[in-house]
Design a protein around this motif. Structure first.
Motif, PDB file in Angstrom:
ATOM      1  N   ALA A   1      11.782   6.722  -3.387  1.00  0.00           N
ATOM      2  CA  ALA A   1      11.191   6.868  -2.052  1.00  0.00           C
ATOM      3  C   ALA A   1      10.312   5.659  -1.731  1.00  0.00           C
ATOM      4  O   ALA A   1      10.348   5.133  -0.616  1.00  0.00           O
ATOM      5  N   GLY A   2       9.553   5.196  -2.707  1.00  0.00           N
ATOM      6  CA  GLY A   2       8.731   4.009  -2.492  1.00  0.00           C
ATOM      7  C   GLY A   2       9.568   2.764  -2.256  1.00  0.00           C
ATOM      8  O   GLY A   2       9.224   1.926  -1.417  1.00  0.00           O
ATOM      9  N   MET A   3      10.684   2.660  -2.975  1.00  0.00           N
ATOM     10  CA  MET A   3      11.555   1.490  -2.815  1.00  0.00           C
ATOM     11  C   MET A   3      12.306   1.518  -1.485  1.00  0.00           C
ATOM     12  O   MET A   3      12.770   0.475  -1.018  1.00  0.00           O
ATOM     13  N   VAL A   4      12.433   2.659  -0.873  1.00  0.00           N
ATOM     14  CA  VAL A   4      13.069   2.751   0.443  1.00  0.00           C
ATOM     15  C   VAL A   4      12.031   2.574   1.556  1.00  0.00           C
ATOM     16  O   VAL A   4      12.260   1.831   2.517  1.00  0.00           O
ATOM     17  N   LEU A   5      10.896   3.241   1.424  1.00  0.00           N
ATOM     18  CA  LEU A   5       9.897   3.208   2.488  1.00  0.00           C
ATOM     19  C   LEU A   5       9.217   1.847   2.639  1.00  0.00           C
ATOM     20  O   LEU A   5       8.944   1.421   3.763  1.00  0.00           O
ATOM     21  N   ALA A   6       8.954   1.174   1.537  1.00  0.00           N
ATOM     22  CA  ALA A   6       8.233  -0.108   1.610  1.00  0.00           C
ATOM     23  C   ALA A   6       8.994  -1.160   2.431  1.00  0.00           C
ATOM     24  O   ALA A   6       8.416  -1.760   3.345  1.00  0.00           O
ATOM     25  N   PRO A   7      10.277  -1.422   2.158  1.00  0.00           N
ATOM     26  CA  PRO A   7      10.972  -2.423   2.987  1.00  0.00           C
ATOM     27  C   PRO A   7      11.160  -1.985   4.441  1.00  0.00           C
ATOM     28  O   PRO A   7      11.114  -2.826   5.351  1.00  0.00           O
ATOM     29  N   VAL A   8      11.344  -0.700   4.663  1.00  0.00           N
ATOM     30  CA  VAL A   8      11.479  -0.214   6.039  1.00  0.00           C
ATOM     31  C   VAL A   8      10.177  -0.458   6.796  1.00  0.00           C
ATOM     32  O   VAL A   8      10.188  -0.953   7.929  1.00  0.00           O
ATOM     33  N   LEU A   9       9.051  -0.146   6.170  1.00  0.00           N
ATOM     34  CA  LEU A   9       7.758  -0.392   6.805  1.00  0.00           C
ATOM     35  C   LEU A   9       7.532  -1.884   7.016  1.00  0.00           C
ATOM     36  O   LEU A   9       7.018  -2.295   8.053  1.00  0.00           O
ATOM     37  N   PHE A  10       7.929  -2.716   6.061  1.00  0.00           N
ATOM     38  CA  PHE A  10       7.781  -4.159   6.189  1.00  0.00           C
ATOM     39  C   PHE A  10       8.499  -4.675   7.427  1.00  0.00           C
ATOM     40  O   PHE A  10       7.915  -5.379   8.249  1.00  0.00           O
ATOM     41  N   VAL A  11       9.753  -4.314   7.573  1.00  0.00           N
ATOM     42  CA  VAL A  11      10.542  -4.778   8.723  1.00  0.00           C
ATOM     43  C   VAL A  11       9.964  -4.233  10.019  1.00  0.00           C
ATOM     44  O   VAL A  11       9.832  -4.966  11.007  1.00  0.00           O
TER      45      VAL A  11
ATOM     46  N   PHE B   1       1.128   8.560 -14.035  1.00  0.00           N
ATOM     47  CA  PHE B   1       1.081   9.861 -14.706  1.00  0.00           C
ATOM     48  C   PHE B   1       2.417  10.182 -15.358  1.00  0.00           C
ATOM     49  O   PHE B   1       3.462   9.658 -14.991  1.00  0.00           O
ATOM     50  N   THR B   2       2.353  11.075 -16.303  1.00  0.00           N
ATOM     51  CA  THR B   2       3.576  11.558 -16.947  1.00  0.00           C
ATOM     52  C   THR B   2       4.133  12.697 -16.100  1.00  0.00           C
ATOM     53  O   THR B   2       3.583  13.793 -16.068  1.00  0.00           O
ATOM     54  N   LEU B   3       5.192  12.399 -15.402  1.00  0.00           N
ATOM     55  CA  LEU B   3       5.838  13.374 -14.526  1.00  0.00           C
ATOM     56  C   LEU B   3       7.230  13.684 -15.061  1.00  0.00           C
ATOM     57  O   LEU B   3       7.807  12.896 -15.819  1.00  0.00           O
ATOM     58  N   PRO B   4       7.795  14.802 -14.650  1.00  0.00           N
ATOM     59  CA  PRO B   4       9.188  15.063 -15.009  1.00  0.00           C
ATOM     60  C   PRO B   4      10.077  13.920 -14.507  1.00  0.00           C
ATOM     61  O   PRO B   4       9.787  13.296 -13.480  1.00  0.00           O
ATOM     62  N   HIS B   5      11.137  13.667 -15.237  1.00  0.00           N
ATOM     63  CA  HIS B   5      12.009  12.530 -14.922  1.00  0.00           C
ATOM     64  C   HIS B   5      12.492  12.559 -13.470  1.00  0.00           C
ATOM     65  O   HIS B   5      12.507  11.532 -12.793  1.00  0.00           O
ATOM     66  N   THR B   6      12.899  13.717 -12.995  1.00  0.00           N
ATOM     67  CA  THR B   6      13.423  13.827 -11.624  1.00  0.00           C
ATOM     68  C   THR B   6      12.348  13.489 -10.593  1.00  0.00           C
ATOM     69  O   THR B   6      12.617  12.762  -9.632  1.00  0.00           O
ATOM     70  N   ALA B   7      11.150  13.995 -10.789  1.00  0.00           N
ATOM     71  CA  ALA B   7      10.063  13.733  -9.848  1.00  0.00           C
ATOM     72  C   ALA B   7       9.687  12.248  -9.857  1.00  0.00           C
ATOM     73  O   ALA B   7       9.479  11.644  -8.796  1.00  0.00           O
ATOM     74  N   ALA B   8       9.613  11.651 -11.048  1.00  0.00           N
ATOM     75  CA  ALA B   8       9.271  10.229 -11.141  1.00  0.00           C
ATOM     76  C   ALA B   8      10.342   9.375 -10.469  1.00  0.00           C
ATOM     77  O   ALA B   8      10.027   8.428  -9.736  1.00  0.00           O
ATOM     78  N   LEU B   9      11.599   9.698 -10.710  1.00  0.00           N
ATOM     79  CA  LEU B   9      12.696   8.956 -10.105  1.00  0.00           C
ATOM     80  C   LEU B   9      12.687   9.099  -8.585  1.00  0.00           C
ATOM     81  O   LEU B   9      12.884   8.113  -7.854  1.00  0.00           O
TER      82      LEU B   9
ATOM     83  N   VAL C   1       0.834  -1.206   0.000  1.00  0.00           N
ATOM     84  CA  VAL C   1       0.000   0.000   0.000  1.00  0.00           C
ATOM     85  C   VAL C   1       0.867   1.254   0.000  1.00  0.00           C
ATOM     86  O   VAL C   1       0.618   2.197  -0.750  1.00  0.00           O
ATOM     87  N   VAL C   2       1.896   1.258   0.835  1.00  0.00           N
ATOM     88  CA  VAL C   2       2.782   2.431   0.899  1.00  0.00           C
ATOM     89  C   VAL C   2       3.528   2.613  -0.422  1.00  0.00           C
ATOM     90  O   VAL C   2       3.631   3.727  -0.931  1.00  0.00           O
ATOM     91  N   PHE C   3       4.031   1.512  -0.979  1.00  0.00           N
ATOM     92  CA  PHE C   3       4.722   1.634  -2.261  1.00  0.00           C
ATOM     93  C   PHE C   3       3.770   2.174  -3.330  1.00  0.00           C
ATOM     94  O   PHE C   3       4.130   3.058  -4.108  1.00  0.00           O
ATOM     95  N   GLY C   4       2.545   1.654  -3.370  1.00  0.00           N
ATOM     96  CA  GLY C   4       1.580   2.128  -4.353  1.00  0.00           C
ATOM     97  C   GLY C   4       1.215   3.589  -4.159  1.00  0.00           C
ATOM     98  O   GLY C   4       1.049   4.335  -5.128  1.00  0.00           O
ATOM     99  N   ALA C   5       1.087   3.998  -2.900  1.00  0.00           N
ATOM    100  CA  ALA C   5       0.734   5.392  -2.630  1.00  0.00           C
ATOM    101  C   ALA C   5       1.860   6.355  -2.971  1.00  0.00           C
ATOM    102  O   ALA C   5       1.625   7.453  -3.473  1.00  0.00           O
ATOM    103  N   VAL C   6       3.092   5.943  -2.718  1.00  0.00           N
ATOM    104  CA  VAL C   6       4.230   6.836  -2.962  1.00  0.00           C
ATOM    105  C   VAL C   6       4.677   6.775  -4.423  1.00  0.00           C
ATOM    106  O   VAL C   6       4.848   7.802  -5.084  1.00  0.00           O
ATOM    107  N   ALA C   7       4.871   5.566  -4.953  1.00  0.00           N
ATOM    108  CA  ALA C   7       5.401   5.427  -6.311  1.00  0.00           C
ATOM    109  C   ALA C   7       4.306   5.372  -7.368  1.00  0.00           C
ATOM    110  O   ALA C   7       4.591   5.512  -8.551  1.00  0.00           O
TER     111      ALA C   7
ATOM    112  N   LEU D   1      10.062   9.724  -6.630  1.00  0.00           N
ATOM    113  CA  LEU D   1       8.934   8.976  -6.072  1.00  0.00           C
ATOM    114  C   LEU D   1       9.195   7.470  -6.081  1.00  0.00           C
ATOM    115  O   LEU D   1       8.878   6.774  -5.117  1.00  0.00           O
ATOM    116  N   LEU D   2       9.755   6.965  -7.160  1.00  0.00           N
ATOM    117  CA  LEU D   2      10.062   5.537  -7.227  1.00  0.00           C
ATOM    118  C   LEU D   2      11.092   5.132  -6.174  1.00  0.00           C
ATOM    119  O   LEU D   2      10.938   4.113  -5.488  1.00  0.00           O
TER     120      LEU D   2
END
Length: 94
Positions: free
Chosen positions: A58-68, A45-53, A33-39, A55-56
């Motif tokens: 941030a989702g890849m960092v937050l999801a495993p931290v929340l899991f543990v 949507f079509t976002l600027p490259h920096t913003a998309a990167l 859920v957190v990964f889906g909400a963040v990433a 968000l992705l």
């Protein structure tokens, strides 16, 4: 372990197995859920490259931290909670 220091009973082992399964499933759901909400916006949507990167990543960092965190918190809460001595009873006086 039991109060007298012996081996765990089958019921105690079963309860721990169920609790581990619950911890893993609820942690996987929360992380998804957190990964889906963040990433999700970066994927939908079509976002600027920096913003998309951003968000992705941030989702890849937050999801495993929340899991543990979720697995550890559920298992520590289970270990700390006193179990009733007889099934169906909440206190010795009931």
């Amino acid at each position: 372990m039991t109060a007298h220091g012996g081996r765990r009973s089958q019921a105690e082992r079963d309860a721990m197995t169920v609790e581990i399964g619950y911890a893993l499933c609820s942690a996987a759901f929360a992380a998804a859920v957190v990964f889906g909400a963040v990433a999700g916006p970066a994927l939908l949507f079509t976002l600027p490259h920096t913003a998309a990167l951003l968000l992705l990543r941030a989702g890849m960092v937050l999801a495993p931290v929340l899991f543990v965190w979720r697995v550890v918190s559920v298992l520590l809460r289970f270990r700390a909670s006193p179990q009733p001595s007889q099934p169906g009873r909440t206190s010795p006086d009931s």
